[in-house]
Structures are given as structure tokens and as C-alpha cells.
Design an enzyme around this catalytic site. Structure first.
Site, mmCIF file in Angstrom:
data_model
loop_
_atom_site.group_PDB
_atom_site.id
_atom_site.type_symbol
_atom_site.label_atom_id
_atom_site.label_comp_id
_atom_site.label_asym_id
_atom_site.label_seq_id
_atom_site.Cartn_x
_atom_site.Cartn_y
_atom_site.Cartn_z
ATOM 1 C CD GLU A 9 96.863 41.779 15.948
ATOM 2 O OE1 GLU A 9 96.745 42.709 15.126
ATOM 3 O OE2 GLU A 9 96.281 41.772 17.044
ATOM 4 N NE ARG A 112 81.519 50.683 25.635
ATOM 5 C CZ ARG A 112 81.234 50.915 24.360
ATOM 6 N NH1 ARG A 112 79.952 50.975 23.997
ATOM 7 N NH2 ARG A 112 82.168 51.068 23.453
#
Length: 334
Positions: A9, A112
Site C-alpha cells: 500500500e 450501516r
């Protein structure tokens, strides 16, 4: 190295945390409700959130939202969700430097309702709790009136009031006890989500979040929003439990925050400075003998100081009496 379990990354020395609110229905339609700035955090825990992200370059905002929509569309996302990204703060500060495509990186999606959904509600007028339930029950975005995303109006900020004791390195330890006094601020553009009340006993064994103070401004200027939020926070009165209210006040008053020159390590980097300022905030709020130059509190609630320059010269346009806290102002701050 020939090992599929190993990946690399990119390291971002300075990163901003920006997330996009996504809505999807069972027919495969996906829409967005703009973005939220979540860079002011401590140890990957958000402290302050703002919608929409102030100072985000228009082309960067467009590409960021497009990336979230593309991912959600590919998986036929159904329901309410948040797609989160890290932005290279050095590139995001000036989108003309380097490739805008390389300025942000996807980190995760949360399927959510987020704690910080409140600021999106305030600038769009959309009740996200109701939307989440309606989508789960099978309603379409068209039936909910969300076939096209409403434009954000003004700016909104959420401050997480936590029960904790701040340490010199910026870390915090949970606090508990019984609230002897809990007096939240009130007024146009001010919302507080909490279950706290006088006499309520809290335990340090559970999540430290005590209340969410949400402040909305019809102005597009971040300084105006921060000034209003600082004023509301100053009217919050909590006794009996240690909180981070003074620390948040110091954060709001920091010049770099007003310029939006922040990243995800801002709180850690400036911890000692912020704690010193927070200590000054606490001392200045302690009861003192009235000399005739300061207003005296005679009962519960806020006390308006007639020499406060914000009280005299505030350019903010207040909501009309009776308007809902989810009402939409007249300013488009994209």
C-alpha cells in the site's frame, strides 16, 4: 515475491479521511448524499465530522463520489452505506498538483448507519434513519424522493462529547460517574443527540460517547461554522463526569482548523498544545466573583454576553422560528 498474500500500500505522510454517503435499492439504483470530512480523529477514532467536506476541490469531489457510486453499482448495493477514502492531504490541498486520480484511495465500506450521519441529515434535510428502514423494507429510491440527490445547503459539524480524561500524549482514559448537571445548548441550528440527564450514572466499561453536539450554519464559510459550534459548546454545562468538551473547544479555536489545514494525525501532533489550551478553557469557565463586566448565570441554560463580538456582528443567517432542525438553508456550499 511470488506470494499472493503479500501486497503493498502507498504510504501517505499526511492523509485526510473523507467518506461518501451511499443509498441503494433492490432494483439496483444507487445514489449518493455527498461526503463528510472526518480527518479530526484520535487513534483512528473520529472526534469531529463536517458535511460537506470544506475546501474540497470540485473535480476531486466529483471523482471521489463517482468512485463510490461505481463500486456500489458493481455490487448492486442495497441499503444505506458509507464508502470511506483516504486523501493525500498534500495533493488534496491543491488539486492542480499531480494527478487527481492519485489523490485518494479506498479503505473500506460500512454497510450501516454511521455515528456521523447527523451532519448529512442537517445539510440535505434527509432523515437517514427512516431511509435506512424504508430501504430495508423494500422501498425504492424513487418512492423515497431520492432519485436525484438534494443539494447540500450550508455546512454542519458534529462534535463527539466523550466521557474521558485526556493525557499529555493525546490518548484518553475512560471516565465514569454520575451526572450532577447536564444542560445542553439550544437554539436555531443546534441539535444534540444524547440520553444524558441529571442524575444519570455512567460506567467507564462501555463506549465513552455521552452526546453528539451537531451545529448547522447557512454560511459556506468554515470559520462561521466553527464560531457557532464553539459558542454552542461553551453553553454546554456538564458536571459530575470528566469529558473532552474543553479539548474540543481548543480544537475548534485552533487557527489551522479554521484554515482546514488538518490531517488524520493533527490531534496527535498538536496534543500538548491543545491540552494546554483546554486547561485554559476549563479555568476560564470556572465560577468567579462577578465584577459587573461579565454576565451572571441566574438559572439553567445559556447566558448571552452583550460584549461578545459574535453576538453583535454575526453574519450568519438564523433559521426562522418553528423551522425543523433538519430544515435546509439557502446556500449551496459544494
Amino acid at each position: 515475491f511470488g506470494n499472493g498474500e503479500l501486497y503493498v500500500e502507498r504510504f501517505l505522510p499526511r492523509a485526510r479521511h473523507v467518506e461518501v454517503q451511499i443509498l441503494g435499492d433492490r432494483a439496483g439504483h444507487v445514489r449518493h448524499l455527498w461526503e463528510r470530512e472526518c480527518s479530526l480523529q484520535r487513534r483512528q477514532q473520529k472526534l469531529v465530522e463536517i458535511a460537506p467536506s470544506p475546501g474540497l476541490a470540485p473535480d476531486l469531489r466529483e471523482r471521489l463520489i463517482a468512485a463510490a457510486l461505481r463500486m456500489a453499482t458493481e455490487i448492486r448495493y442495497d441499503g444505506l452505506g458509507t464508502f470511506e477514502f483516504l486523501l493525500d492531504a498534500n495533493v488534496a490541498a491543491d488539486a492542480r498538483r499531480g494527478s487527481v486520480d492519485e489523490a485518494f484511495f479506498f479503505i473500506e465500506a460500512n454497510p450501516r448507519l454511521q455515528v456521523e450521519h447527523t451532519v448529512t441529515e442537517e445539510v440535505t434535510g434527509v432523515d437517514l434513519v427512516q431511509v435506512q428502514l424504508r430501504l430495508a423494507a423494500g422501498a425504492s429510491l424513487a418512492e423515497l424522493g431520492l432519485a436525484d440527490p438534494p443539494l447540500p445547503r450550508g455546512l454542519a459539524i458534529q462534535l463527539r462529547i466523550n466521557m474521558e480524561r485526556m493525557q499529555a500524549d493525546g490518548n484518553a482514559t475512560p471516565a465514569g460517574g454520575t451526572l450532577s448537571v447536564f444542560e445542553p445548548p439550544s437554539g436555531p441550528g443546534i441539535r444534540i443527540d444524547t440520553l444524558a440527564y441529571d442524575g444519570y450514572t455512567m460506567s467507564p466499561r462501555f463506549d465513552s460517547l455521552l452526546a453528539k453536539l451537531v451545529v448547522r450554519s447557512s454560511s459556506c464559510e468554515l470559520r462561521d461554522l466553527l464560531a457557532r459550534a464553539a459558542r454552542a459548546l461553551g453553553e454546554l454545562r456538564i458536571e459530575g463526569i470528566s469529558t473532552n468538551a474543553a479539548f474540543l473547544q481548543a480544537l475548534l479555536r485552533h487557527p489551522a482548523v479554521a484554515r482546514n489545514e488538518v490531517d488524520t494525525r493533527f490531534v496527535e501532533t498538536h496534543a500538548a498544545e491543545l491540552l494546554a489550551a483546554a486547561d485554559g478553557e476549563r479555568r476560564s469557565s470556572e465560577p468567579a466573583e462577578n465584577t459587573g463586566t461579565s454576565p451572571r448565570r441566574t438559572g439553567p441554560g445559556a447566558c448571552i454576553d452583550p460584549v461578545d463580538p459574535l453576538y453583535k456582528t454575526s453574519p450568519l443567517t438564523l433559521d426562522q422560528p418553528g423551522q425543523s432542525s433538519l430544515g435546509i438553508g439557502s446556500t449551496n456550499c459544494r
